[in-house]
Design an enzyme around this catalytic site. Structure first.
Site, PDB file in Angstrom:
ATOM      1  N   ASP A 121       3.438  -4.440   7.758  1.00 52.96           N
ATOM      2  CA  ASP A 121       2.213  -3.661   7.686  1.00 52.96           C
ATOM      3  C   ASP A 121       1.060  -4.629   7.965  1.00 52.96           C
ATOM      4  O   ASP A 121       0.703  -5.450   7.118  1.00 52.96           O
ATOM      5  CB  ASP A 121       2.106  -3.044   6.290  1.00 52.96           C
ATOM      6  CG  ASP A 121       0.776  -2.330   6.067  1.00 52.96           C
ATOM      7  OD1 ASP A 121      -0.123  -2.444   6.916  1.00 52.96           O
ATOM      8  OD2 ASP A 121       0.641  -1.667   5.025  1.00 52.96           O
ATOM      9  N   GLN A 181      -4.162  -5.042   7.085  1.00 56.54           N
ATOM     10  CA  GLN A 181      -5.165  -6.015   6.639  1.00 56.54           C
ATOM     11  C   GLN A 181      -4.984  -7.348   7.367  1.00 56.54           C
ATOM     12  O   GLN A 181      -5.964  -7.984   7.749  1.00 56.54           O
ATOM     13  CB  GLN A 181      -5.067  -6.244   5.124  1.00 56.54           C
ATOM     14  CG  GLN A 181      -5.306  -5.009   4.274  1.00 56.54           C
ATOM     15  CD  GLN A 181      -6.754  -4.535   4.267  1.00 56.54           C
ATOM     16  OE1 GLN A 181      -7.672  -5.280   4.596  1.00 56.54           O
ATOM     17  NE2 GLN A 181      -6.957  -3.287   3.898  1.00 56.54           N
ATOM     18  N   CYS A 211      -4.761   2.702  -3.535  1.00 57.18           N
ATOM     19  CA  CYS A 211      -3.487   3.139  -2.916  1.00 57.18           C
ATOM     20  C   CYS A 211      -2.412   2.079  -3.106  1.00 57.18           C
ATOM     21  O   CYS A 211      -1.622   1.813  -2.186  1.00 57.18           O
ATOM     22  CB  CYS A 211      -3.667   3.436  -1.426  1.00 57.18           C
ATOM     23  SG  CYS A 211      -4.766   4.786  -1.087  1.00 57.18           S
ATOM     24  N   LYS A 213     -10.026  -0.236  10.460  1.00 58.56           N
ATOM     25  CA  LYS A 213     -10.269  -1.475   9.702  1.00 58.56           C
ATOM     26  C   LYS A 213     -10.585  -2.638  10.644  1.00 58.56           C
ATOM     27  O   LYS A 213     -11.082  -3.670  10.222  1.00 58.56           O
ATOM     28  CB  LYS A 213      -9.054  -1.826   8.847  1.00 58.56           C
ATOM     29  CG  LYS A 213      -8.769  -0.788   7.771  1.00 58.56           C
ATOM     30  CD  LYS A 213      -7.619  -1.211   6.904  1.00 58.56           C
ATOM     31  CE  LYS A 213      -6.931  -0.053   6.216  1.00 58.56           C
ATOM     32  NZ  LYS A 213      -7.649   0.520   5.099  1.00 58.56           N
ATOM     33  N   HIS A 222       0.871  -1.184   0.000  1.00 57.21           N
ATOM     34  CA  HIS A 222       0.000   0.000   0.000  1.00 57.21           C
ATOM     35  C   HIS A 222       0.908   1.233   0.000  1.00 57.21           C
ATOM     36  O   HIS A 222       2.023   1.182   0.506  1.00 57.21           O
ATOM     37  CB  HIS A 222      -0.837  -0.056   1.286  1.00 57.21           C
ATOM     38  CG  HIS A 222      -1.859   1.012   1.431  1.00 57.21           C
ATOM     39  ND1 HIS A 222      -1.565   2.291   1.838  1.00 57.21           N
ATOM     40  CD2 HIS A 222      -3.208   0.976   1.270  1.00 57.21           C
ATOM     41  CE1 HIS A 222      -2.676   3.004   1.913  1.00 57.21           C
ATOM     42  NE2 HIS A 222      -3.697   2.237   1.573  1.00 57.21           N
TER      43      HIS A 222
HETATM   44  N1  PLP Z   1      -1.605  -0.650   4.532  1.00 60.46           N
HETATM   45  C1  PLP Z   1      -2.596  -1.367   4.009  1.00 60.46           C
HETATM   46  C2  PLP Z   1      -2.322  -2.764   3.528  1.00 60.46           C
HETATM   47  C3  PLP Z   1      -3.878  -0.823   3.928  1.00 60.46           C
HETATM   48  O1  PLP Z   1      -4.865  -1.539   3.397  1.00 60.46           O
HETATM   49  C4  PLP Z   1      -4.092   0.499   4.386  1.00 60.46           C
HETATM   50  C5  PLP Z   1      -5.404   1.130   4.233  1.00 60.46           C
HETATM   51  O2  PLP Z   1      -6.086   0.927   3.243  1.00 60.46           O
HETATM   52  C6  PLP Z   1      -3.024   1.195   4.947  1.00 60.46           C
HETATM   53  C7  PLP Z   1      -1.790   0.582   5.005  1.00 60.46           C
HETATM   54  C8  PLP Z   1      -3.179   2.571   5.489  1.00 60.46           C
HETATM   55  O3  PLP Z   1      -4.010   2.576   6.600  1.00 60.46           O
HETATM   56  P1  PLP Z   1      -4.513   3.969   7.221  1.00 60.46           P
HETATM   57  O4  PLP Z   1      -5.074   4.756   6.088  1.00 60.46           O
HETATM   58  O5  PLP Z   1      -5.542   3.564   8.194  1.00 60.46           O
HETATM   59  O6  PLP Z   1      -3.345   4.620   7.849  1.00 60.46           O
END
Ligand code: PLP
Length: 406
Positions: free
Chosen positions: A199, A202, A364, A225, A122
């Site tokens: 990360d 998910q 993203c 999430k 992401h």
């Molecule tokens: N990493 C992953 C795999 C995500 O799906 C997301 C959000 O869609 C993020 C990072 C970023 O999360 P946040 O926008 O809550 O900081």
């Protein structure tokens, strides 16, 4: 027994209609809905227990501080992390990864040093590393997925060279649901003496997490999430890495003493938490995590595996639909395009008219879409309250799109 009907009743928003149709919410990958217990706990906090934390000796501040600080322990339990002191509160994964970039990586990495990351990432796990590339000449070393969207851990380990200072990798792709064997990556990286940031945005939502089993150095989660409020989140940081970090944001709470010509800092984790935090948001996240633990993350994973298998079978039956990412063992997240002229945005708009919420765009994750050779996809991402009936509603909606756009 895991009873989706009973669970759905915990989420007030699922009872509403959209465009005159019962809501089918399949945008959980972007943000999940909130159970009543979270909404009630936040209302209760504002109505009865609200004040700033860490600063007041008065009754309300003491209660708010106790409730807020208790969440560190809840996050630690949720992640099976050994010590709540290793939990830093954030506004979400994006802030958590930026914290690592500014506080740990920026002062340690020099021009030519490498960060290994995968094409699955992401943007939140890409752009903070691009900052280091732009500003100090750090090299980003990309690891390609396989054609089915899976990531071979050995490829990541092989990419680690003498100049590699960090591996940054997702536990689950938000585009395809691909699960990454982060524990294998951590084992390989550890042998080469390289820290790993995972990360967990998910990964933590769709199955149990155990930090000691993963063996990483940094593990970031995002509350919204995880069925908690937006603006909540946390990052687990190994004690040794925390000791290597300089402060990130400066201000109240993160200091011990401030003089005209010097400053001393609070102990970690508060050293990394400047200013008034998302007090009620973090309290809400704590309640959401308790809710998940009461359901049992193994049960959530088993339910979502059923949804994945059923949705995979039904989606594969549509011979005019292309699925991006079909790796074995993936989560219940599906990205797809339709053959013909229909743009992902058009599909999403038609589905919305039927009350079905999906996401359309690049999610993203532009490098991954480029890998698949598509400019945009539709994404249906399932959560713990979704049902096989909702899979059927999605398929009906897609059949209508095919009729309209083929
Ligand atoms: N990493 C992953 C795999 C995500 O799906 C997301 C959000 O869609 C993020 C990072 C970023 O999360 P946040 O926008 O809550 O900081």
């Amino acid at each position: 027994m895991y009873d989706p009907a009973k669970i759905r009743a915990d989420f007030p928003i699922l009872a509403r209609e959209v465009n005159g149709k019962p809501l089918v919410y399949l945008d959980n990958g972007a943000s999940a809905q909130k159970p009543r217990v979270v909404i009630d706990a936040m209302t209760h906090a504002y109505e009865h227990e609200y004040a700033n934390v860490h600063r007041g000796l008065h009754h309300l501040s003491t209660i708010a501080t106790e409730k807020y600080e208790a969440v560190r322990g809840i996050v630690a339990r949720f992640l099976n992390a050994p010590d709540p002191e290793e939990i830093v509160f954030t506004t979400g994964t994006t802030e958590g990864i930026n914290l690592v970039s500014y506080a740990w990586a920026a002062p340690r990495l020099a021009a030519g040093d490498e960060i290994v990351l995968s094409v699955l990432e992401h943007h939140a796990n890409i752009v903070p590393w691009h900052f280091l590339r732009e500003r100090q000449g750090v090299v980003l070393k990309w690891v390609e997925p396989e054609a089915d969207g899976s990531l071979d851990p050995q490829r990541v380990i092989d990419a680690i060279g003498p100049k590699t200072k960090l591996v940054a990798v997702t536990q689950m792709s938000n585009v395809t649901g691909t699960r990454v064997d982060v524990a294998a990556i951590c084992r390989g990286a550890k042998e080469k003496g390289v820290p790993v940031l995972v990360d967990g945005s998910q990964g933590a939502v769709h199955g149990p997490v155990s930090i000691p089993d993963i063996g990483c150095d940094f593990y970031a989660i995002t509350g919204h999430k995880l069925y908690g409020p937006s603006g909540s989140g946390a990052i687990w940081i190994a004690k040794e890495r925390m000791a290597e970090m300089r402060p990130f944001l400066g201000g109240g709470d993160m200091i011990r003493d401030v003089y005209r010509d010097s400053v001393t800092y609070n102990d970690a984790p508060m050293k990394f938490e400047a200013g008034t935090p998302g007090i009620v948001q973090q309290i809400g996240m704590g309640v959401a995590l308790e809710y998940l633990m009461a359901l049992g993350m193994e049960n959530v994973a088993a339910h979502e595996a059923t949804l994945r298998d059923y949705a995979t079978k039904r989606l594969k039956g549509l011979n005019w639909l292309n699925l991006q990412g079909t790796a074995a063992g993936k989560g219940a997240i599906f990205s797809f395009t339709l053959e013909g002229a229909a743009h992902a945005h058009d599909i999403s708009t038609v589905l919305d008219k039927k009350g079905i919420a999906v996401r359309a765009g690049t999610h993203c994750a532009m490098p991954l879409l480029e890998f698949f050779g598509v400019g945009a996809t539709c994404r249906a991402s399932f959560g713990l309250y979704n049902t096989t009936d909702e899979v059927d509603r999605l398929i009906e909606g897609l059949e209508l799109c095919h009729e309209l756009f083929a």
